[in-house]
Design an enzyme around this catalytic site. Structure first.
Site, PDB file in Angstrom:
ATOM      1  N   GLN A  79      23.282 -40.669  23.981  1.00  0.00           N
ATOM      2  CA  GLN A  79      22.252 -41.663  23.654  1.00  0.00           C
ATOM      3  C   GLN A  79      22.810 -43.081  23.601  1.00  0.00           C
ATOM      4  O   GLN A  79      22.041 -44.040  23.651  1.00  0.00           O
ATOM      5  CB  GLN A  79      21.597 -41.330  22.312  1.00  0.00           C
ATOM      6  N   CYS A 115      12.659 -39.131  18.317  1.00  0.00           N
ATOM      7  CA  CYS A 115      13.966 -39.367  18.937  1.00  0.00           C
ATOM      8  C   CYS A 115      14.105 -40.848  19.248  1.00  0.00           C
ATOM      9  O   CYS A 115      13.163 -41.459  19.775  1.00  0.00           O
ATOM     10  CB  CYS A 115      14.062 -38.535  20.218  1.00  0.00           C
ATOM     11  N   HIS A 142      20.821 -32.807  23.216  1.00  0.00           N
ATOM     12  CA  HIS A 142      21.172 -34.046  23.935  1.00  0.00           C
ATOM     13  C   HIS A 142      22.462 -33.873  24.737  1.00  0.00           C
ATOM     14  O   HIS A 142      22.644 -34.517  25.767  1.00  0.00           O
ATOM     15  CB  HIS A 142      21.367 -35.208  22.948  1.00  0.00           C
TER      16      HIS A 142
HETATM   17 NI    NI Z   1      17.109 -37.464  19.921  1.00  0.00          NI
END
Ligand code: NI
Length: 176
Positions: A53, A98, A144
Site C-alpha cells: 500500500q 481500506c 494485500h
Molecule cells: Ni486495506
C-alpha cells in the site's frame, strides 16, 4: 515520514509481495520503513497497513487499533512474512474499509479464528492464534501481500456503502 498510499488501480496492489530475508529485516532502511508505515497508518486513522500500500512489494504489515469499543483494542503489531492458516471453521461477516479504497465500506465474510506464523520487528519467529477483529485485520492485511483487496472477498456487493452513508447508518444504529 508520512508515506503516499497507493490507490486501487495501482498495479502494486495486485502483485504478489516477496518475503524479507533476515538481513533485510535488520537493515536500517527497512526499520525506517516500519516507522514510516506506523506513522502513515496513524495519520490516516487506519487499523492496519501493508507494505504494498506504500509502494513496497514486500511481505510486511503493521496493525493497531485504539478500540471502539475499548474491548476491541489491539496493541501495535509489526509482522514480517506472515503466514495465516485456519484455526476453526467458523466465519463471520462484518464491515471493512481500506486506505487504498477510500470512502467505501463493505461487509466481508472472514474466518473468526486464524493461526499466525511470522517474524517480529527484530526478525524473531512468533506464532499465535488471533480471533475476532484481530483475525479480521490480519486476513485483510495479508490479502494485500497476495494482491487482493477486501472487495475481492465480498460475496454480496449490495452492502457496499459510501462512507457518508455508513456514518449515517452507524449513527442511527447507535441512537436506536
Ligand atoms: Ni486495506
Amino acid at each position: 515520514m508520512i508515506l503516499g498510499v497507493a490507490l486501487l488501480g495501482n498495479p502494486v496492489l495486485r502483485g504478489i509481495a516477496r518475503p524479507f530475508t533476515a538481513g533485510e529485516i535488520a537493515a536500517p532502511e527497512t526499520q525506517r520503513l516500519v516507522e514510516d508505515m506506523i506513522e502513515t497508518m496513524r495519520e490516516y486513522s487506519g487499523v492496519g497497513l501493508a507494505a504494498p500500500q506504500v509502494q513496497v512489494p514486500g511481505r510486511l504489515v503493521v496493525m493497531e487499533s485504539m478500540g471502539d469499543p475499548p474491548a476491541q483494542a489491539l496493541p501495535l503489531q509489526v509482522l514480517f512474512n506472515p503466514e495465516l492458516s485456519l484455526a476453526g471453521a467458523e466465519t463471520e461477516e462484518d464491515w471493512e474499509g481500506c486506505l487504498s479504497v477510500p470512502d467505501l465500506r463493505g461487509k466481508v465474510p472472514r474466518a473468526r479464528t486464524v493461526r499466525v506464523k511470522a517474524l517480529d520487528r527484530e526478525g524473531r519467529p512468533l506464532e499465535f492464534i488471533a480471533e475476532g477483529l484481530h483475525a479480521r485485520i490480519l486476513q485483510h492485511e495479508c490479502d494485500h501481500l497476495d494482491g487482493r483487496v477486501f472487495l475481492d472477498r465480498m460475496t454480496d456487493l449490495s452492502s457496499l456503502t459510501h462512507l457518508a452513508e455508513f456514518r449515517r447508518i452507524s449513527k442511527e444504529a447507535k441512537s436506536s
